[in-house]
Design a protein around this motif. Sequence first.
Motif, mmCIF file in Angstrom:
data_model
loop_
_atom_site.group_PDB
_atom_site.id
_atom_site.type_symbol
_atom_site.label_atom_id
_atom_site.label_comp_id
_atom_site.label_asym_id
_atom_site.label_seq_id
_atom_site.Cartn_x
_atom_site.Cartn_y
_atom_site.Cartn_z
ATOM 1 N N ALA A 197 -0.895 -11.855 -2.610
ATOM 2 C CA ALA A 197 -1.384 -10.431 -2.841
ATOM 3 C C ALA A 197 -2.272 -10.162 -3.783
ATOM 4 O O ALA A 197 -2.785 -11.452 -4.590
ATOM 5 N N ARG A 198 -3.423 -9.571 -3.450
ATOM 6 C CA ARG A 198 -4.934 -9.570 -4.003
ATOM 7 C C ARG A 198 -4.659 -8.427 -5.799
ATOM 8 O O ARG A 198 -4.123 -7.213 -5.249
ATOM 9 N N LEU A 199 -4.788 -9.228 -6.658
ATOM 10 C CA LEU A 199 -5.134 -8.351 -7.548
ATOM 11 C C LEU A 199 -6.199 -7.258 -7.900
ATOM 12 O O LEU A 199 -7.230 -7.670 -7.593
ATOM 13 N N VAL A 200 -5.971 -5.975 -8.316
ATOM 14 C CA VAL A 200 -6.701 -4.835 -8.358
ATOM 15 C C VAL A 200 -6.607 -4.251 -10.067
ATOM 16 O O VAL A 200 -5.810 -3.681 -10.341
ATOM 17 N N ALA A 201 -7.767 -4.610 -10.542
ATOM 18 C CA ALA A 201 -8.025 -3.538 -11.890
ATOM 19 C C ALA A 201 -8.155 -2.614 -11.585
ATOM 20 O O ALA A 201 -9.585 -2.058 -11.077
ATOM 21 N N LEU A 202 -7.903 -1.638 -12.186
ATOM 22 C CA LEU A 202 -8.549 0.373 -11.710
ATOM 23 C C LEU A 202 -9.000 0.264 -14.035
ATOM 24 O O LEU A 202 -7.759 0.004 -14.461
ATOM 25 N N SER A 203 -9.769 0.852 -13.984
ATOM 26 C CA SER A 203 -10.248 1.485 -14.531
ATOM 27 C C SER A 203 -9.920 2.354 -15.350
ATOM 28 O O SER A 203 -9.101 3.658 -14.369
ATOM 29 N N GLY A 204 -9.760 2.445 -17.087
ATOM 30 C CA GLY A 204 -9.100 4.315 -16.894
ATOM 31 C C GLY A 204 -9.453 5.134 -16.605
ATOM 32 O O GLY A 204 -10.613 5.452 -16.302
#
Length: 137
Positions: free
Chosen positions: A26-33
């Motif tokens: 899986a590709r890790l996706v970090a979302l800003s607040g």
Amino acid sequence: MTPLLPASIAPPFARYSHGVIAEPGARLVALSGQLGLAADGTVPEGARAQAQICLANIDAILAEAGGGREHVLRLNAYVTGREHMAGYMAARDAWLADLPAPPASTLMIVGGFTRPEFVVEVEALAAIPSAHQPPPD
């Protein structure tokens, strides 16, 4: 994703998992607040309405990455007072209602955000399977 809910500890007291394992590849996706700021620049009153905007923004960002809320591993949410917890949790639980296993989740009370009308902020971490690539431009 695989939820982690050990029988040796108290169960979650709301709609979340104690831990979550992302599947291999899986590709890790970090979302800003995300704040409760509507596309037209308005900010509704109340934690539930603001949280609904935050979560809709998360949906849009995940879609841009080729995924959806089912790929969220973790939600971190921040509210400016205990009185805003129920509104946020109602929005979160409705957003997660159709998922078989909810993500890990943390909810914290903070002193405030960039503007006083904001009462909720939500950030997410997702793992999107490689097969869910966004369409080419």
